[in-house]
Design a protein around this motif. Sequence first.
Motif, mmCIF file in Angstrom:
data_model
loop_
_atom_site.group_PDB
_atom_site.id
_atom_site.type_symbol
_atom_site.label_atom_id
_atom_site.label_comp_id
_atom_site.label_asym_id
_atom_site.label_seq_id
_atom_site.Cartn_x
_atom_site.Cartn_y
_atom_site.Cartn_z
ATOM 1 N N VAL A 195 10.484 3.932 -6.237
ATOM 2 C CA VAL A 195 9.088 4.096 -5.845
ATOM 3 C C VAL A 195 8.723 5.562 -6.037
ATOM 4 C CG1 VAL A 195 7.385 3.827 -4.010
ATOM 5 C CG2 VAL A 195 9.363 2.281 -4.109
ATOM 6 N N VAL A 196 7.679 5.829 -6.803
ATOM 7 C CA VAL A 196 7.212 7.193 -7.045
ATOM 8 C C VAL A 196 5.775 7.288 -6.543
ATOM 9 C CG1 VAL A 196 6.775 8.975 -8.763
ATOM 10 C CG2 VAL A 196 8.725 7.425 -9.038
ATOM 11 N N PHE A 197 5.507 8.250 -5.660
ATOM 12 C CA PHE A 197 4.193 8.383 -5.034
ATOM 13 C C PHE A 197 3.306 9.356 -5.808
ATOM 14 C CE2 PHE A 197 7.197 7.304 -1.662
ATOM 15 C CZ PHE A 197 6.563 6.242 -1.049
ATOM 16 N N GLY A 198 1.996 9.166 -5.633
ATOM 17 C CA GLY A 198 1.019 10.036 -6.265
ATOM 18 C C GLY A 198 0.599 9.524 -7.626
ATOM 19 N N PRO A 199 -0.549 9.991 -8.146
ATOM 20 C CA PRO A 199 -1.051 9.510 -9.445
ATOM 21 C C PRO A 199 -0.033 9.728 -10.559
ATOM 22 C CG PRO A 199 -2.729 10.791 -8.314
ATOM 23 C CD PRO A 199 -1.470 10.972 -7.535
ATOM 24 N N GLN A 200 0.260 8.662 -11.287
ATOM 25 C CA GLN A 200 1.198 8.726 -12.407
ATOM 26 C C GLN A 200 0.538 8.228 -13.693
ATOM 27 O OE1 GLN A 200 4.227 10.111 -11.826
ATOM 28 N NE2 GLN A 200 3.571 10.340 -9.690
ATOM 29 N N SER A 201 -0.801 8.289 -13.737
ATOM 30 C CA SER A 201 -1.522 7.795 -14.914
ATOM 31 C C SER A 201 -1.212 8.610 -16.159
ATOM 32 C CB SER A 201 -3.031 7.801 -14.654
ATOM 33 O OG SER A 201 -3.386 6.798 -13.729
ATOM 34 N N GLY A 254 -2.039 5.303 -6.657
ATOM 35 C CA GLY A 254 -1.179 5.521 -5.492
ATOM 36 C C GLY A 254 0.257 5.806 -5.867
ATOM 37 N N GLY A 255 0.667 5.354 -7.045
ATOM 38 C CA GLY A 255 2.028 5.565 -7.502
ATOM 39 C C GLY A 255 2.516 4.413 -8.351
ATOM 40 N N VAL A 256 3.821 4.395 -8.579
ATOM 41 C CA VAL A 256 4.465 3.377 -9.409
ATOM 42 C C VAL A 256 5.666 2.821 -8.662
ATOM 43 C CG1 VAL A 256 5.674 2.909 -11.576
ATOM 44 C CG2 VAL A 256 3.738 4.500 -11.547
ATOM 45 N N PHE A 260 0.839 -1.192 0.000
ATOM 46 C CA PHE A 260 0.000 0.000 0.000
ATOM 47 C C PHE A 260 0.881 1.252 0.000
ATOM 48 C CE2 PHE A 260 -2.354 -3.035 2.943
ATOM 49 C CZ PHE A 260 -3.079 -3.618 1.920
ATOM 50 N N LEU A 261 0.692 2.130 -0.989
ATOM 51 C CA LEU A 261 1.415 3.386 -1.061
ATOM 52 C C LEU A 261 0.534 4.511 -0.536
ATOM 53 C CD1 LEU A 261 3.208 3.297 -4.551
ATOM 54 C CD2 LEU A 261 3.930 2.334 -2.375
#
Length: 656
Positions: free
Chosen positions: A148-154, A163-165, A107-108
């Motif tokens: 790990v990159v947080f936040g929407p990356q769509s 949550g991220g990638v 879970f991010l």
Amino acid sequence: MKQQFSIHTRGGLRTLLCSAAIFLSSIASGQNQSQVLVALTPSPMDPVIVTATRTPTKANDVLADNVYIGPEEIAQAGQTSLVELLQKQKGITISSYGTGGSNASVFLRGTTNNQTLVLIDGVRADDSFSGGANWSVIPLTIIDHIEVVFGPQSSLYGADAIGGVIQIFTKRGEGPPIVGASIGYGTYGTSISEASVSGSTQGAQKIRYALAASQTLSMGFNTIAPNNKDYLVPGGRTGYVQDSATGKLSQEWSRGQELGLQFLQSRLNNQLPGLDPQEFTFQQTQNQISQLGTYSLYSKNQMTDIWKSLLQISAQTNNGLNHSPQTPDGYGPYDSTLNQRQNTYTWQNDISLGTDILQVLAERRTQAVSSNQLDYNAAGPAYPMLGFSQTRNTNSSALIYQMKRDANLANFSIRNDSISGYGPQTTGAAAYGYFFTKEWRANLNYGTGFRAPTFNDLYYPGYGNPALMPEKSKNTEAGLHFEQAGANAHLVVFSNSISNLIQVSQFGCPVNTGYFGCASNVASAKITGLSLSGAKELTNFNFKGSFTQQNPVNEGTNSTLIKQAKQYGNLAAEYLYAKVTAGLGATFSGRRNDYQGESTGMGAYTIYNLYANYDLEKDLSLFARWNNVFNKDYQLSYGYNTPGSNFFAGIRYAMK
């Protein structure tokens, strides 16, 4: 009354913010350095991050909140699984059902497992049936580093990156041949062995190569706790075997022109506690076989002085087999199968415009699944087998712009994903950063994301709902960062609103829905919080740590999202002297509720870990790791045991 964002600590929000300011300033000034106890493992203070922008970018120019896990930290993991390693990072919590071979989730920042996109060397590794990654089948021993990159990356990667990638990179060859191998043994009859070779040739037509293989064997332990509500009879040990291999081969046939291929193949055979579906009692142990493969062929080309092209064709296979033996009541034997394949065709163009970069991206992804499973909704003396097969195509295009002007940084991106079955989805993101000084930077980010319904959500007989809409998110965050040689500190505040959450409900179901209901868009969530992290190098010591305070709320029920803690973090320190490296780490988490709310509450916990490495000679070393030193009894899924105090030791050869 709708629950508002609040941070609950003994001293309240003011105390936490004051502590954060003191923490940032103490690292920046170097004063009272002995009082700054942060945590864990030496990794480069300013690594190059690829995932946040789809191009190599120095970490202090990356505007998205991120984590880099380097090769040193992975080498120190011992018999720690991949999800357990991620648990020790900023902004990450996990859930698991026991041993390293059991199902697990990552879970991010309060989002779910299927709201995180996982890539292996740029290839999607998600499960098309149920969403998210099958973490237990991804080997840790042959991984080079993790981003790990947080936040929407769509707007960069399309569906599922709410949550991220998390991107996993396997080893890449460079320079003279390097040979490595290790073998170790530990608690629960666990043995891990691995070997690798990598390097590159010299000359104008450079050939790079890397090959690694590993095997993990474990007898496991009893994963069923006394408070388990799913099963009535305690089970026995559930062991597992994992075999993995990865490889890369490329040739730079002319300056700026490279052709290459890469693969990862992993097979996990793990045991599950036996279950009689009718009476919910243990019978015989079941076997679950999972196989993951990622493959890609790529061409990197410097088309002109300002234009770089990447053309990649990739494939992912993710197959599973569950074997349930015949029970004393006469049920079975059953063999349930899950087979899936994804093909992705990507063309990325990077165009340099002075110090700026314009990216033009075109992509096509095809998915195909088939299954043969038990129909638990059917009536009768035994459950019949049912199956379904479906396909789905996604055509995508994106524009991404990266700007760097003096003290100003900015990123803008927009993407359209046209998915067969429910039409186009458009996402976008914008971020701005400003350097007050060379060391101090502030940023403000906004982004949208979406998660496409899985094949189970849409089509599984008795549960699927073809009328589902995708989950959507809007995320805003602001950060203050300090970065210099040997030290960094980060303070990030975030707010992520997610609508159309897909959950089981009787609302809006098709006529053929089973007893438990169907997948429905019946909820929304808001996750607000703050994360604080930092690292410091002091002579023979390395320190690193993180703390996250969040409020993950289901707005429909005004309750905390399941399996989500409001506070969690990590602290540790490492000592290096001559031939010895030794470290102490702690991971802590607040209370969480599981699927049945307060009745399945899981208490807060803190676990401590030790590791050490001793260099026998230049290329040969002994290593050891002791996890859960004080044998803390805690749960990551209600009713399932976690590893107790466990020790692992071995010997490693690494050509230096």
